[in-house]
Design a protein around this motif. Structure first.
Motif, PDB file in Angstrom:
ATOM      1  N   PHE A  96      19.885   3.133   3.051  1.00  0.00           N
ATOM      2  CA  PHE A  96      19.490   4.355   2.345  1.00  0.00           C
ATOM      3  C   PHE A  96      18.057   4.767   2.651  1.00  0.00           C
ATOM      4  N   ILE A  97      17.240   3.787   3.058  1.00  0.00           N
ATOM      5  CA  ILE A  97      15.885   4.159   3.459  1.00  0.00           C
ATOM      6  C   ILE A  97      15.945   5.168   4.587  1.00  0.00           C
ATOM      7  N   PHE A  98      16.838   4.929   5.541  1.00  0.00           N
ATOM      8  CA  PHE A  98      16.865   5.805   6.702  1.00  0.00           C
ATOM      9  C   PHE A  98      17.334   7.195   6.317  1.00  0.00           C
ATOM     10  N   VAL A  99      18.346   7.248   5.452  1.00  0.00           N
ATOM     11  CA  VAL A  99      18.862   8.561   5.094  1.00  0.00           C
ATOM     12  C   VAL A  99      17.848   9.347   4.279  1.00  0.00           C
ATOM     13  N   TYR A 100      17.134   8.649   3.388  1.00  0.00           N
ATOM     14  CA  TYR A 100      16.270   9.406   2.483  1.00  0.00           C
ATOM     15  C   TYR A 100      14.829   9.503   2.962  1.00  0.00           C
ATOM     16  N   ILE A 131       5.624  17.405  -5.657  1.00  0.00           N
ATOM     17  CA  ILE A 131       5.853  15.993  -5.979  1.00  0.00           C
ATOM     18  C   ILE A 131       7.029  15.863  -6.942  1.00  0.00           C
ATOM     19  N   ALA A 132       7.106  16.786  -7.896  1.00  0.00           N
ATOM     20  CA  ALA A 132       8.219  16.730  -8.838  1.00  0.00           C
ATOM     21  C   ALA A 132       9.550  16.889  -8.130  1.00  0.00           C
ATOM     22  N   ILE A 133       9.627  17.822  -7.187  1.00  0.00           N
ATOM     23  CA  ILE A 133      10.942  18.030  -6.561  1.00  0.00           C
ATOM     24  C   ILE A 133      11.280  16.916  -5.595  1.00  0.00           C
ATOM     25  N   ILE A 134      10.259  16.297  -4.991  1.00  0.00           N
ATOM     26  CA  ILE A 134      10.574  15.169  -4.114  1.00  0.00           C
ATOM     27  C   ILE A 134      11.255  14.088  -4.945  1.00  0.00           C
ATOM     28  N   SER A 135      10.724  13.892  -6.162  1.00  0.00           N
ATOM     29  CA  SER A 135      11.343  12.912  -7.038  1.00  0.00           C
ATOM     30  C   SER A 135      12.733  13.377  -7.457  1.00  0.00           C
ATOM     31  N   MET A 136      12.854  14.661  -7.749  1.00  0.00           N
ATOM     32  CA  MET A 136      14.133  15.181  -8.228  1.00  0.00           C
ATOM     33  C   MET A 136      15.204  15.073  -7.163  1.00  0.00           C
ATOM     34  N   ALA A 137      14.804  15.267  -5.901  1.00  0.00           N
ATOM     35  CA  ALA A 137      15.776  15.183  -4.818  1.00  0.00           C
ATOM     36  C   ALA A 137      16.052  13.743  -4.433  1.00  0.00           C
ATOM     37  N   GLY A 138      15.348  12.795  -5.051  1.00  0.00           N
ATOM     38  CA  GLY A 138      15.620  11.396  -4.749  1.00  0.00           C
ATOM     39  C   GLY A 138      15.104  10.961  -3.404  1.00  0.00           C
ATOM     40  N   ILE A 149      14.414   5.546  -6.539  1.00  0.00           N
ATOM     41  CA  ILE A 149      14.769   4.217  -7.049  1.00  0.00           C
ATOM     42  C   ILE A 149      16.057   4.315  -7.852  1.00  0.00           C
ATOM     43  N   SER A 150      16.096   5.310  -8.766  1.00  0.00           N
ATOM     44  CA  SER A 150      17.264   5.373  -9.632  1.00  0.00           C
ATOM     45  C   SER A 150      18.494   5.747  -8.840  1.00  0.00           C
ATOM     46  N   LYS A 151      18.345   6.691  -7.901  1.00  0.00           N
ATOM     47  CA  LYS A 151      19.525   7.062  -7.119  1.00  0.00           C
ATOM     48  C   LYS A 151      19.993   5.884  -6.291  1.00  0.00           C
ATOM     49  N   TRP A 152      19.034   5.127  -5.764  1.00  0.00           N
ATOM     50  CA  TRP A 152      19.418   3.961  -4.965  1.00  0.00           C
ATOM     51  C   TRP A 152      20.230   2.984  -5.797  1.00  0.00           C
ATOM     52  N   LEU A 153      19.779   2.748  -7.024  1.00  0.00           N
ATOM     53  CA  LEU A 153      20.518   1.815  -7.883  1.00  0.00           C
ATOM     54  C   LEU A 153      21.915   2.350  -8.187  1.00  0.00           C
ATOM     55  N   ILE A 202      18.164  -5.296  -0.713  1.00  0.00           N
ATOM     56  CA  ILE A 202      16.883  -5.433  -1.395  1.00  0.00           C
ATOM     57  C   ILE A 202      16.055  -4.191  -1.086  1.00  0.00           C
ATOM     58  N   LEU A 203      15.323  -3.752  -2.079  1.00  0.00           N
ATOM     59  CA  LEU A 203      14.465  -2.597  -1.862  1.00  0.00           C
ATOM     60  C   LEU A 203      13.051  -2.996  -2.217  1.00  0.00           C
ATOM     61  N   ASN A 204      12.120  -2.556  -1.404  1.00  0.00           N
ATOM     62  CA  ASN A 204      10.726  -2.816  -1.694  1.00  0.00           C
ATOM     63  C   ASN A 204       9.971  -1.489  -1.687  1.00  0.00           C
ATOM     64  N   PRO A 205       9.949  -0.813  -2.839  1.00  0.00           N
ATOM     65  CA  PRO A 205       9.391   0.535  -2.866  1.00  0.00           C
ATOM     66  C   PRO A 205       7.925   0.570  -2.468  1.00  0.00           C
ATOM     67  N   ALA A 206       7.184  -0.470  -2.840  1.00  0.00           N
ATOM     68  CA  ALA A 206       5.771  -0.457  -2.490  1.00  0.00           C
ATOM     69  C   ALA A 206       5.610  -0.484  -0.978  1.00  0.00           C
ATOM     70  N   LEU A 207       6.472  -1.255  -0.312  1.00  0.00           N
ATOM     71  CA  LEU A 207       6.410  -1.307   1.151  1.00  0.00           C
ATOM     72  C   LEU A 207       6.712   0.070   1.738  1.00  0.00           C
ATOM     73  N   ILE A 208       7.727   0.729   1.171  1.00  0.00           N
ATOM     74  CA  ILE A 208       8.060   2.061   1.683  1.00  0.00           C
ATOM     75  C   ILE A 208       6.869   2.989   1.525  1.00  0.00           C
ATOM     76  N   GLY A 209       6.234   2.923   0.351  1.00  0.00           N
ATOM     77  CA  GLY A 209       5.067   3.758   0.129  1.00  0.00           C
ATOM     78  C   GLY A 209       3.975   3.459   1.138  1.00  0.00           C
ATOM     79  N   LEU A 210       3.745   2.172   1.375  1.00  0.00           N
ATOM     80  CA  LEU A 210       2.698   1.772   2.314  1.00  0.00           C
ATOM     81  C   LEU A 210       3.011   2.271   3.714  1.00  0.00           C
ATOM     82  N   ILE A 211       4.261   2.083   4.124  1.00  0.00           N
ATOM     83  CA  ILE A 211       4.630   2.480   5.487  1.00  0.00           C
ATOM     84  C   ILE A 211       4.542   3.990   5.629  1.00  0.00           C
ATOM     85  N   PHE A 212       4.929   4.673   4.578  1.00  0.00           N
ATOM     86  CA  PHE A 212       4.809   6.131   4.631  1.00  0.00           C
ATOM     87  C   PHE A 212       3.350   6.527   4.822  1.00  0.00           C
ATOM     88  N   ALA A 213       2.473   5.823   4.125  1.00  0.00           N
ATOM     89  CA  ALA A 213       1.045   6.122   4.293  1.00  0.00           C
ATOM     90  C   ALA A 213       0.603   5.825   5.718  1.00  0.00           C
TER      91      ALA A 213
END
Ligand code: SF4
Lengths: 192, 301, 607
Positions: free
Chosen positions: B97-101, C368-375, C383-387, C491-502
């Motif tokens: 899902f990381i890739f898709v989103y 920022i709000a819509i990025i969250s809204m679009a998941g 995070i919630s959509k992933w779960l 497994i999801l590591n949101p902090a890692l995703i944030g870091l990599i995005f940065a």
């Protein structure tokens, strides 16, 4: 024998570095020329054969583009009426630098068979600077491709400087344009 | 951690070089298909570097910001991509899902920047791109749902390993209908010809790209290449059993991309509503059939 | 120790003071409201997280409180949204007709919320619900239309009645009004009855399909600062009832063996899916930015229902996290639109354009709000959509899956539309003089931006708290460490995703900055096929944004509305019949019918 005397290292000045980069850039630029075809006149019919299988412009890295922002070459194919000229100038000014202009056929050179028409301009380079002319009425695909190769050569020799000319002599060009077109008072987009 | 990030950047760069070369080779192939000589194989590189060397225009901060966000998002996505089943930057975190989103961040950035240019064609192009996305994503995700349900893991490496395990087939063979849907969706993702509606140079002046020239366009080209790398690699990993070594990966990658490109070069272009209708008809029905067969009946070859 | 009872009484008192203050000076009264809400929020946050609220009741008669993780979670989210919105009051109230009562009703409804989530008694719950409905009903018509209030009230009442009947059945079975004992005592057919009734109530409050008609009307026409409350906070009441019904009651019906799910739950999941699809399609079509966001709330309500009907810990975690993420995101988005509406006086997207050049911060908040809204990562919605996806995939729910994925991709479409048409595009001449929102309004904007990012990057702490709720509900929580979330299949590591995005953005920025600087050109200097266009409106693509897509379902799009119009017509006819029978001019007819009915009732009683 090596001299033991200390010689100062020749440091490149900023201009020289810029020039070096520019030369590198020139290699890429001349090998990837994208066209904006401004199909104004009958010369335009010669472009399809030069693009497709028979002559295959793409092997030179050239290809048609959709908008002036993306293009490198403004290809003026044929005669230019005054009404088109205004649009041509607008388009030319929207292109990103460095930009080149190619005039196809004898019409943009000296008016061709339309030299005495009231509606058509005779010399294109009075209004915008031109890098390469391809003569002929109409020029055949070989000569068109030859024109492209000429442009590549002159980019290599740093003689394709029309866009700088337009910047430096902008007033002169603007004056010519105004003389030909006259001032227009615009009310809205449909009445110029 | 630093090392992992460097590996990730390496993968993104590798992806760029790989996809750009293969796209160049494909231009040559298409040229030969049309009885032309075709450009040099490294023509795509020349194009991109030329664009980067030009002096461009900008329409304000959002125009630039969007481009940076687009390229950044795509590079970030590519950094998670595994190349083979043991070469990847962040082990265990290559969740599908990381890739898709995360790729959507890049798309959003580009869409934002394009709309920020104030050109109506750009907005129309973005509208079409999003609509196309709505069309191909749903059948594709249903197939992926089947795959994840079967393997019980959404990590790409695990999915690869599952297919490589003895007794299991590639999902292209195990789920033939689903594999077909996946390939059609891949064509949509890559923007290949029947679904190339959102670029349409002659119709809406290359859509989202209409106002770009110079470095912004160059960066969008890089973004486009890397996102193609992500999409094709996804297909390879999900349906073709991934790769145990890098050569296997290169071969599978080349075959998939070339096939998509060949199909593209003999097709016309759909209208945008035809794209939606098409995807919600056959691919969706096929995807659901495949999912029902595989999940509820357990018939997997 | 903060006492719930005292907080409620404090809010009632503060409401009265705010009323008086607003009478003299709107600004002062609104500032007072901010502080009152802030006080409640701080005391709730200070004691509630450790479950240290004082729940004894000394003054209020017949009311009892208890403390649950579930109730607290809802309460803190809703109070937070109230707090954020109250910052907007000073700038909006003066326009309204009955501005004196605005702050009073606002604080009273907050008192109702506190009570509803802390009570352990069904009758109290009903009472507080009615308090919320009645106070908010008078807030909504301060916006544009009375019709909005009527439809909001109508559907809310339908829900309340359903709930009341459910409560009576429960009482009948268990002999107690206590929520937890009462629900636990239900079994067999009674459980199914109560389940259905509670689900109706939940759907009505959540604005889910098929009880969604009021949602866009009420959200679209409510006062600008009240729409975020409606969408971010009040519809969550429905989710609360949904949790009670789906998890607490969970009637033992037949199982779908393929999915290991009771039929009741599956039906709710399917209805939730319809809600997602319907909300998405309608939002894509909508031209009013606020109504668009209202439809998006409907689709997100669908996600919450789907999550709660998949009975396992990971889905619950997704559902609860989605409640938080959506509350933050929709509050952020609605508040950004409210700021634009304040500056321009309209929320119609076809009339707006290029607001970004004058309101960049509002734009960022919306983005920022819509990025969250679009998941999309790195924001909370992802995070919630992933779960939720994990749970849906794990159960192999294909048809729910179609809806969930459709809603998720469809949300890119509808959230992008205000972005393109309202904020980006050509800068229209009539809005050249607009200014950015004042500082006081930017404070909540910044807080919400920060929280949207925080929930997307560091969900660990919040998920750990959610685990408490899940355990309280009798299921096992999910595995969470500081940075990682363990799903059923990944497994999801949101902090890692944030870091990599940065990191990625950093590289892109480097590429951008080392290259030649661009030349700035005007927005109007754009490719027009060399045509001279002098009017911004002609270059602004805002009307019928998704026209080709809309055309595909144009005909089907209003059949729900038609159904409800027909239903209203029938109800009116019924009313006419009643009027004819009982209120006719001829008194003897009326008397006859009344006597007949009394005889009929007595007859039933005697026999
Ligand atoms: S040069 Fe000849 S062919 Fe070309 S435009 Fe002029 S008249 Fe036509």
């Amino acid at each position: 024998m090596l001299s033991t005397k200390y010689t100062e290292k020749t440091k490149l000045t900023k201009d020289e570095i810029d020039r070096k980069w520019w030369e590198v850039g020139d290699y890429f630029r001349r090998n990837s020329l994208w066209l904006l075809m401004y199909c104004t006149g009958c010369c335009a019919v010669e472009l399809p054969p030069s693009m497709t299988s028979a002559y295959d412009m793409e092997r030179l890295g050239m290809g048609p583009m959709a908008t002036p922002r993306q293009a490198d070459i403004l290809l003026v194919s044929g005669y230019l009426s005054l009404k088109t000229l205004r649009r041509l100038i607008y388009t030319y000014e929207q292109m990103s630098e460095p930009k080149y202009v190619i005039g196809l056929g004898s019409c943009p050179i000296n008016g061709g068979i339309y030299h005495d028409s009231h509606a058509v301009i005779n010399q294109l380079d009075q209004y915008i600077p031109v890098d390469v002319y391809v003569a002929g009425c109409m020029p055949n695909p070989e000569s068109i491709l030859n024109g492209f190769v000429d442009l590549m050569e002159s980019i290599k020799n740093k003689t394709a400087n029309s866009w700088k000319k337009y910047r430096d002599n902008n007033e002169w060009y603007k004056q010519n344009q105004k003389d030909a077109l006259g001032e227009v008072i615009i009310h809205d987009e449909f009445h110029e | 951690m630093i090392l992992n990030i460097l590996i990730g950047i390496g993968i993104a760069f590798f992806g760029f070089v790989l996809q750009t070369s293969i796209a160049g080779i494909n231009r040559k192939i298409v040229g030969r298909l049309q009885k032309r000589h075709g450009p040099r194989w490294y023509q795509e590189f020349i194009d991109i570097f030329k664009l980067l060397s030009k002096r461009s225009i900008t329409h304000g901060w959002i125009f630039d910001f969007g481009v940076i966000m687009a390229l950044g998002g795509i590079i970030a996505t590519a950094m998670f991509m595994p190349l083979t089943n043991n070469f990847l930057a962040f082990e265990n975190f290559d969740n599908f899902f990381i890739f898709v989103y995360l790729i959507a961040v890049g798309m959003l950035g580009m869409a934002m920047s394009a709309s920020g240019s104030g050109n109506p064609w750009a907005s129309i192009g973005v509208m079409r791109a999003l609509t196309t996305m709505l069309a191909y994503e749903v059948p594709f995700l249903i197939v992926v749902l089947t795959i994840i349900n079967l393997t019980g893991n959404s990590s790409l490496t695990e999915i690869m390993l599952y297919q490589q395990a003895s007794g299991n087939n590639w999902f292209l063979i195990a789920l033939p209908i689903g594999g077909l849907v996946g390939f059609i969706a891949l064509m949509g993702m890559l923007g290949k010809k029947p679904f190339e509606t959102y670029v349409a140079p002659a119709e809406i002046a290359s859509g989202p790209m209409v106002e770009y020239g110079g470095k912004q366009l160059g960066m969008l080209f890089i973004m486009n290449e890397i996102s193609a790398f992500i999409e094709v690699s996804l297909f390879v990993h999900l349906f073709l059993g991934g790769a145990t070594n890098i050569f296997e990966f290169l071969i599978k990658y080349f075959v998939v991309y070339t096939l998509a490109n060949l199909i593209s070069s003999v097709n016309g272009r759909f209208k945008i509503d035809q794209v939606v209708k098409f995807f919600y008809k056959w691919p969706l029905i096929m995807a659901v059939t495949q999912a029902v067969i595989a999940i509820y009946f357990g018939w997997v070859i | 120790m903060a006492s719930v009872e005292l907080l409620i009484l404090f809010l009632v008192g503060a409401g009265v003071i705010a009323y008086i203050l607003t009478r003299f000076n709107t600004f002062l009264g609104s500032i007072f409201t901010i502080f009152a809400v802030m006080f409640v929020f701080v005391s709730l946050a200070g004691y509630g997280f450790g479950m240290n609220m004082d729940t004894t009741v000394n003054i209020l008669p017949g009311i009892s409180f208890t403390e649950t993780y579930l109730g607290f979670y809802f309460a803190i989210i809703i109070v937070f949204v109230y707090l954020m919105v109250s910052f907007f009051h000073p700038y909006y109230l003066s326009e309204y007709k009955y501005k004196n009562s605005y702050n009073l009703l606002f604080l009273l409804s907050l008192a109702g919320i506190l009570g509803a989530f802390y009570t352990d008694n069904f009758l109290n719950l009903f009472f507080f619900f009615e308090l919320i409905i009645w106070t908010t009903m008078f807030l909504i018509p301060q916006g544009k239309s009375k019709e909005a209030a009527v439809s909001y009230f109508g559907f809310s009442i339908a829900g309340s009645v359903a709930m009341l009947i459910g409560i009576f059945i429960t009482y009948n079975v268990s002999g107690t009004f206590s929520i937890y004992q009462g629900l636990a005592a239900l079994s067999g057919t009674n459980a199914i009855f109560v389940f259905v009734l509670f689900i109706i109530a939940a759907f009505a409050k959540l604005g889910s399909f098929p009880l969604h008609i009021w949602l866009p009307i009420a959200h679209g026409n409510a006062p600008h600062p009240f729409s975020p409350v409606l969408s971010g906070a009040l519809v969550k009441l429905g989710a609360f009832i949904g949790v009670l019904a789906l998890i607490r009651i969970a009637p033992a019906t037949g199982l779908f063996t393929a999915m290991d799910l009771p039929i009741g739950q599956y039906v709710v999941a399917i209805l939730g899916s319809m809600s997602i699809v319907f909300g998405t399609l309608m939002a894509i079509k909508e031209d009013d930015a606020k109504k668009l966001l209202a439809y998006s709330s409907m689709s997100h309500g669908g996600y919450i229902l789907v999550a709660f009907s998949i009975l396992n810990g990971i889905a619950f975690a997704g559902g609860f996290y989605h409640i938080l993420a959506h509350a933050l995101a929709s509050a952020g988005a609605f508040m950004a639109i409210a700021a634009v509406a304040r500056a321009t006086g309209t929320t119609k997207m076809k009339e707006l354009g290029g607001m970004i050049h004058k309101m960049p911060i509002t734009y960022l908040a919306y983005l920022i709000a819509i990025i969250s809204m679009a998941g999309i990562p790195p924001m909370g919605g992802f995070i919630s959509k992933w779960l939720i996806f994990q749970a849906v995939i794990d159960k192999g729910m294909i048809f729910v899956g179609i809806a969930v994925f459709f809603g998720s991709v469809g949300s890119f479409l509808y959230v992008f539309r205000p972005l393109a048409a309202l904020f980006l595009g050509q800068e229209l001449t009539e809005y050249k003089k607009v200014k950015e929102a004042p500082l006081l309004m930017l404070i909540p904007t910044f807080i919400l931006m920060g929280l949207n990012v925080y929930t997307g990057v560091f969900p660990g702490g919040i998920l750990k708290f959610i685990n408490n709720i899940i355990v309280e509900l009798g299921y096992t929580g999910i595995e969470v460490s500081t940075y990682e979330i363990n799903g059923t299949n990944g497994i999801l590591n949101p902090a890692l995703i944030g870091l990599i995005f940065a990191v990625g953005s950093g590289i892109a920025f480097l590429i951008f900055i080392v290259l030649k600087k661009s030349r700035k050109v005007e927005l109007m200097d754009t490719y027009t096929a060399a045509n001279f266009v002098h009017d911004e409106h002609l270059l602004h693509y805002a009307v019928d944004f998704y026209a080709p897509l809309e055309r595909l379902y144009e005909k089907q799009s209003n059949w729900m509305t038609k159904f409800y119009t027909a239903l209203a017509e029938k109800v009116r006819e019924l009313g006419k019949l009643g009027k004819y029978l009982f209120m006719s001019k001829n008194i003897s007819t009326t008397v006859f019918w009344i006597v007949a009915i009394i005889i009929f009732l007595l007859w039933g009683e005697v026999l």
